[in-house]
Design an enzyme around this catalytic site. Structure first.
Site, PDB file in Angstrom:
ATOM      1  N   ALA A  84       6.135  -1.755   7.042  1.00  0.00           N
ATOM      2  CA  ALA A  84       5.646  -2.893   7.822  1.00  0.00           C
ATOM      3  C   ALA A  84       6.276  -4.214   7.373  1.00  0.00           C
ATOM      4  CB  ALA A  84       4.122  -2.967   7.716  1.00  0.00           C
ATOM      5  N   HIS A  85       5.930  -5.269   8.091  1.00  0.00           N
ATOM      6  CA  HIS A  85       6.514  -6.586   7.845  1.00  0.00           C
ATOM      7  C   HIS A  85       6.207  -7.106   6.443  1.00  0.00           C
ATOM      8  CE1 HIS A  85       2.570  -7.541   9.790  1.00  0.00           C
ATOM      9  NE2 HIS A  85       2.487  -8.344   8.746  1.00  0.00           N
ATOM     10  N   ASN A  86       7.208  -7.797   5.879  1.00  0.00           N
ATOM     11  CA  ASN A  86       7.124  -8.472   4.575  1.00  0.00           C
ATOM     12  C   ASN A  86       7.057  -7.532   3.382  1.00  0.00           C
ATOM     13  OD1 ASN A  86       6.996 -10.879   6.066  1.00  0.00           O
ATOM     14  ND2 ASN A  86       4.772 -10.889   6.020  1.00  0.00           N
ATOM     15  N   SER A 127       3.202  -6.701   3.631  1.00  0.00           N
ATOM     16  CA  SER A 127       3.180  -7.579   2.460  1.00  0.00           C
ATOM     17  C   SER A 127       2.930  -6.860   1.146  1.00  0.00           C
ATOM     18  CB  SER A 127       2.171  -8.718   2.647  1.00  0.00           C
ATOM     19  OG  SER A 127       2.522  -9.495   3.780  1.00  0.00           O
TER      20      SER A 127
END
Length: 184
Positions: free
Chosen positions: A114-116, A134
């Protein structure tokens, strides 16, 4: 290939692959058939498996007055040198920071990052691993198949996570865990 892409020497791009504008791909990399790459910087000697999608927006939203509102994603995906991404994987671009996969890290088929997310060097993730947004993962981490890792946690260096585990808390360096929730 869209305008503005930078493709290194000796790069192989399979049938039906799409490389979006402002992407760069390093020397000796292999992009297999039907892969889609946008918003990404890819190092040297990287393999992106067929039907993988790299650099699309992640699952970022917030609730306002009972409605879901999408968060604009401005980050990139950075795959450092010697990374291997299996078939059917998805790696989301960062929402505010970049999603980063460290050198010599390998993903089996059907993984989602996923993102980050930030992952260190020399790690390996077996099929159907899912890593929520994250999360920070260290170097030399080994993850079995069908592992789920929650977002906004830190996993240290030299960690081993057994197959089908659910990781909900930070893991210090050298941990070996299994189960759902994952415990020593």
């Amino acid at each position: 290939l869209e305008n503005g892409t930078i493709i290194g020497n000796n790069v192989s791009i399979g049938y039906g692959a799409f490389i979006g504008h402002n992407c760069s791909i390093g020397d000796n990399s292999k992009i297999e058939s039907n892969a889609i790459i946008t918003n990404s910087i890819i190092g040297e000697n990287v393999v992106v498996g067929r039907n993988s999608s790299i650099g699309q927006n992640g699952f970022g939203f917030y609730m306002q007055d009972g409605e879901n509102i999408n968060i604009y994603h401005s980050g990139r995906v950075i795959l450092q040198s010697n990374v291997s991404i299996g078939a059917g994987c998805t790696i989301d671009r960062g929402s505010f920071d970049d999603t980063i996969i460290g050198e010599n890290t390998y993903f089996d088929n059907l993984c989602h990052i996923a993102h980050n997310v930030q992952i260190g060097r020399n790690s390996a993730f077996a099929a159907m691993t899912g890593i929520a947004g994250s999360t920070k993962i260290g170097n030399n981490v080994l993850v079995g198949g069908q592992v789920g890792i929650t977002g906004h946690i830190t996993i240290g260096n030299n960690v081993q996570i057994a197959a089908k585990s659910g990781v909900f808390d930070n893991l210090p360096d050298g941990s070996s865990v299994m189960g759902n929730p994952a415990v020593k």
